[in-house]
Design an enzyme around this catalytic site. Structure first.
Site, PDB file in Angstrom:
ATOM      1  N   LYS A 203     -12.717 -20.042  44.653  1.00 26.62           N
ATOM      2  CA  LYS A 203     -13.708 -18.979  44.737  1.00 26.62           C
ATOM      3  C   LYS A 203     -15.589 -19.643  45.925  1.00 26.62           C
ATOM      4  CE  LYS A 203     -18.333 -17.555  42.507  1.00 26.62           C
ATOM      5  NZ  LYS A 203     -19.208 -17.861  41.006  1.00 26.62           N
ATOM      6  N   GLU A 209     -11.067 -31.167  47.617  1.00 20.97           N
ATOM      7  CA  GLU A 209     -10.141 -31.867  46.982  1.00 20.97           C
ATOM      8  C   GLU A 209      -9.295 -30.222  47.257  1.00 20.97           C
ATOM      9  OE1 GLU A 209     -12.587 -31.132  45.425  1.00 20.97           O
ATOM     10  OE2 GLU A 209     -12.670 -32.585  43.221  1.00 20.97           O
ATOM     11  N   GLY A 265     -16.284 -19.163  37.828  1.00 22.78           N
ATOM     12  CA  GLY A 265     -15.097 -19.742  38.147  1.00 22.78           C
ATOM     13  C   GLY A 265     -14.107 -20.173  36.489  1.00 22.78           C
ATOM     14  N   ARG A 266     -14.922 -20.694  35.743  1.00 22.20           N
ATOM     15  CA  ARG A 266     -14.662 -20.580  34.737  1.00 22.20           C
ATOM     16  C   ARG A 266     -14.599 -19.811  33.947  1.00 22.20           C
ATOM     17  NH1 ARG A 266     -19.448 -22.723  35.585  1.00 22.20           N
ATOM     18  NH2 ARG A 266     -21.351 -22.546  34.267  1.00 22.20           N
ATOM     19  N   GLU A 351     -18.699 -27.410  31.367  1.00 27.14           N
ATOM     20  CA  GLU A 351     -19.158 -27.211  32.051  1.00 27.14           C
ATOM     21  C   GLU A 351     -20.935 -25.562  32.409  1.00 27.14           C
ATOM     22  OE1 GLU A 351     -17.670 -25.422  36.170  1.00 27.14           O
ATOM     23  OE2 GLU A 351     -17.484 -27.286  36.390  1.00 27.14           O
ATOM     24  N   HIS A 382      -0.806 -38.513  15.049  1.00 27.67           N
ATOM     25  CA  HIS A 382      -0.453 -40.072  15.263  1.00 27.67           C
ATOM     26  C   HIS A 382      -1.132 -40.689  15.985  1.00 27.67           C
ATOM     27  CE1 HIS A 382       3.293 -39.197  12.580  1.00 27.67           C
ATOM     28  NE2 HIS A 382       2.889 -37.547  12.540  1.00 27.67           N
ATOM     29  N   LYS A 508     -20.830 -35.419  44.245  1.00 30.57           N
ATOM     30  CA  LYS A 508     -20.045 -34.493  45.292  1.00 30.57           C
ATOM     31  C   LYS A 508     -20.823 -35.197  46.596  1.00 30.57           C
ATOM     32  CE  LYS A 508     -18.051 -29.858  43.321  1.00 30.57           C
ATOM     33  NZ  LYS A 508     -18.286 -28.403  43.907  1.00 30.57           N
TER      34      LYS A 508
HETATM   35  O1  F6P Z   1     -17.415 -28.609  40.775  1.00 30.15           O
HETATM   36  C1  F6P Z   1     -17.389 -28.192  39.811  1.00 30.15           C
HETATM   37  C2  F6P Z   1     -16.885 -26.874  40.692  1.00 30.15           C
HETATM   38  O2  F6P Z   1     -17.346 -26.002  41.506  1.00 30.15           O
HETATM   39  C3  F6P Z   1     -16.259 -25.501  38.758  1.00 30.15           C
HETATM   40  O3  F6P Z   1     -17.618 -24.669  38.633  1.00 30.15           O
HETATM   41  C4  F6P Z   1     -15.298 -24.472  40.075  1.00 30.15           C
HETATM   42  O4  F6P Z   1     -14.067 -23.589  39.011  1.00 30.15           O
HETATM   43  C5  F6P Z   1     -14.384 -25.779  40.457  1.00 30.15           C
HETATM   44  O5  F6P Z   1     -15.446 -26.670  41.247  1.00 30.15           O
HETATM   45  C6  F6P Z   1     -13.856 -24.750  41.485  1.00 30.15           C
HETATM   46  O6  F6P Z   1     -14.535 -24.395  43.025  1.00 30.15           O
HETATM   47  P1  F6P Z   1     -13.667 -23.101  43.629  1.00 30.15           P
HETATM   48  O7  F6P Z   1     -13.623 -22.672  42.793  1.00 30.15           O
HETATM   49  O8  F6P Z   1     -15.214 -22.905  44.642  1.00 30.15           O
HETATM   50  O9  F6P Z   1     -13.020 -24.207  44.570  1.00 30.15           O
END
Ligand code: F6P
Length: 551
Positions: A203, A209, A265-266, A351, A382, A508
């Site tokens: 987003k 990452e 995002g979620r 979140e 189990h 972060k």
């Molecule tokens: O670190 C949390 C977050 O901001 C989430 O809310 C989001 O879904 C995720 O990182 C990924 O963010 P992006 O879609 O901006 O890479």
């Protein structure tokens, strides 16, 4: 920060019900009328929750007094309810095409959503036919790699796996998420770069990452084309609300699909964030997913609280979290295809609801998000079910089952469902000392009593059962929307903003400060706390030692 542990409106009901075992409550057959409800393919059974008609009425009155309908309508209409970011919350508009009710969302948003859906449909159609060159994509794609994290990963990941029986033949899906290079390394060993389509989903298009993994994959594909950037670009799509950043990263403008600040995002599976899902299951099924979610939207918008599944789920959560002070909830799907549901819900719920301050900056009045955890049954039985049956803490359970499987191994499926039903019954009913004693046939009276003490179960442990008719795009869409609206309701009832996530930022920014100290292997660490300094030193020292061993 202190908050009242138990709201006063629940106190008398908690005290009354403390003296009543679930065994007794379950003798009342009529409780099913109040606590078991169906919408389309989803049956929600709350009859094993430890509440009675009076407690439920008190919870309902609490919701009614809160003005939940007006809050709900404000969300659907696009009011800026995410106040800390000044944003509307319009994930429901993403599936308005599947709704039977007119959407109150702003026309401009609906138009953008519709045109993006059309772009997705056309692309998916072309990839399905094996020639998406008109969309800038290389021929002969066999593998799609979704690169994203959090909301840019968990939704598509959940749905792609859950809908395996709907996969388009000849196209395999992969998810690259963690910054741990091991996953990228394994994927590059497995795949052919000339047949791989990478969908970079972010987003913000600033997520460490995702950008690192994207760069790793871009370098890998680039090597296959001797650095010819125009050929490399044919292997990339991007999805972002920051279209400019995606383009300057190297994805051609016409291969970037938008999402918007008005979608969290979620909550974004229904947008172009679901692109790799749409590629995996085809447009028809992607639209069926939207339709299933829209069916729950319509229900949420029209049903009274007594019949309203998301409202009832949220009230039961309030009852357990605030009334009975349960700190965790285990989500146990009895369906391997729903393996990723628990991690999806961890983000959606924790979140969204892991907040301790109101939008006005005041401490919340009650405890908020429970810890969500769990894994698929029967495997879970189990592993940790011993503690759920006989441990000292009561954990709320949520069982999810599927009536009709997508295979014909009926003996397996009957065994699976019988286990789900048995666990819910065993947790609720338990086994008394006298029942256990009657079963203990061997040994002296004293030995039998000692054994019976260990073989009795307290019971009185609540659970929710959700049964889907079958695991289809529609029912999955409905299930996820059900949870989304439950989260909305809890945010509203707890008086917190469920749509921001400031709590993820501190770690972060500290990571950004630490990174240079690890990259260089030297440099001043004195700005860090003593524990961090010591661990940086330990890592540096071991890196040198291990490097000298390898020489
Ligand atoms: O670190 C949390 C977050 O901001 C989430 O809310 C989001 O879904 C995720 O990182 C990924 O963010 P992006 O879609 O901006 O890479």
């Amino acid at each position: 920060m202190s908050h009242e542990r138990r709201p006063s409106f629940l106190a008398e009901h908690v005290d009354r019900l403390a003296r009543t075992h679930l065994r007794e409550l379950l003798k009342d057959n009529a409780r099913g009328d109040r606590l078991r409800h169906r919408v389309g393919p989803v049956l929600l059974d709350l009859s094993r929750q430890k509440l009675d008609a009076e407690a439920l009425a008190a919870l309902g009155a609490h919701a009614e007094a809160s003005g939940w309908q007006a809050a709900r309508d404000a969300m659907f209409a696009g009011a800026p309810i995410n106040t800390s970011e000044h944003r509307p919350v319009l994930h429901t508009a993403l599936r308005a095409s599947g709704s039977s009710l007119p959407s109150p969302a702003p026309r401009e948003a609906l138009d953008e959503i519709e045109s993006t859906l059309k772009r997705i449909d056309a692309l998916v159609h072309a990839v399905g036919l094996g020639d998406a060159s008109a969309f800038g994509i290389a021929p002969g794609i066999t593998d799609v790699v979704n690169i994203g994290i959090g909301g840019s990963d968990l939704g598509p990941r959940l749905a792609v796996r859950a809908l395996t029986p709907y996969h388009v033949p000849g196209l395999r899906s992969h998810f690259l998420t963690n910054v741990d290079g091991q996953s990228a390394y394994e994927l590059m060993r497995e795949l052919d770069p000339r047949r791989t389509l990478v969908v970079v989903v972010s987003k913000t298009f600033t997520t460490q990452e995702t950008l690192l993994n994207g760069t790793v994959m871009r370098d890998w594909i680039s090597r296959a084309y001797d650095g010819d950037a125009s050929k490399v670009a044919r292997h990339f799509l991007a999805v972002s609300a920051n279209v400019a950043a995606a383009e300057s990263w190297g994805v051609p403008a016409e291969q970037v699909y938008p999402m918007w600040d008005f979608v969290g995002g979620r909550f974004s599976l229904w947008s172009a964030v679901g692109l790799s899902l749409a590629l995996a299951i085809g447009s028809y099924n992607f639209h069926a997913l939207l339709k299933g979610a829209a069916q729950i939207d319509d229900h949420f918008r029209t049903a009274s609280w007594q019949q309203n599944l998301p409202v009832l789920l949220s009230l039961v959560e309030i009852w357990n979290r605030n009334g009975l002070e349960r700190g965790s909830r285990a989500v146990v799907p009895y369906a391997d295809l729903l393996t990723d549901l628990t991690s999806y819900l961890q983000q959606l719920e924790m979140e969204s609801l892991g907040k301790q301050v109101t939008p006005q900056g005041q401490p919340v009045a009650q405890s908020t998000s429970a810890v969500v955890w769990g894994s698929v049954g029967t495997n879970a039985q189990h592993a940790y079910f011993q503690a759920l049956h006989q441990g000292t803490d009561v954990v709320l359970l949520e069982f999810i089952g599927v009536v009709k499987p997508a295979h014909d191994l009926n003996a397996n499926h009957d065994a699976l469902l019988s286990n789900l039903l048995a666990q819910a019954a065993a947790l609720a009913l338990g086994k008394t000392f006298d029942e256990a004693l009657a079963e203990a046939k061997q040994g002296s009276e004293e030995e039998r009593r000692v054994l019976a003490a260990q073989r009795s179960f307290p019971g009185d442990r609540p659970s929710t059962v959700i049964l889907l008719d079958a695991l289809t795009p529609e029912s999955l869409g409905a299930l996820i929307a059900l949870y989304e609206h439950k989260v909305f309701m809890l945010g509203h009832l707890w008086g917190i903003n469920a749509f921001d996530q400031w709590g993820v930022e501190l770690g972060k920014s500290i990571a950004r400060q630490i990174l240079p100290a690890l990259e260089n292997g030297e440099g001043d660490t004195s700005a860090f706390d003593s524990a961090t300094q010591a661990l940086i030193e330990a890592i540096r020292e071991r890196q040198l030692t291990l490097a000298s061993h390898n020489r």
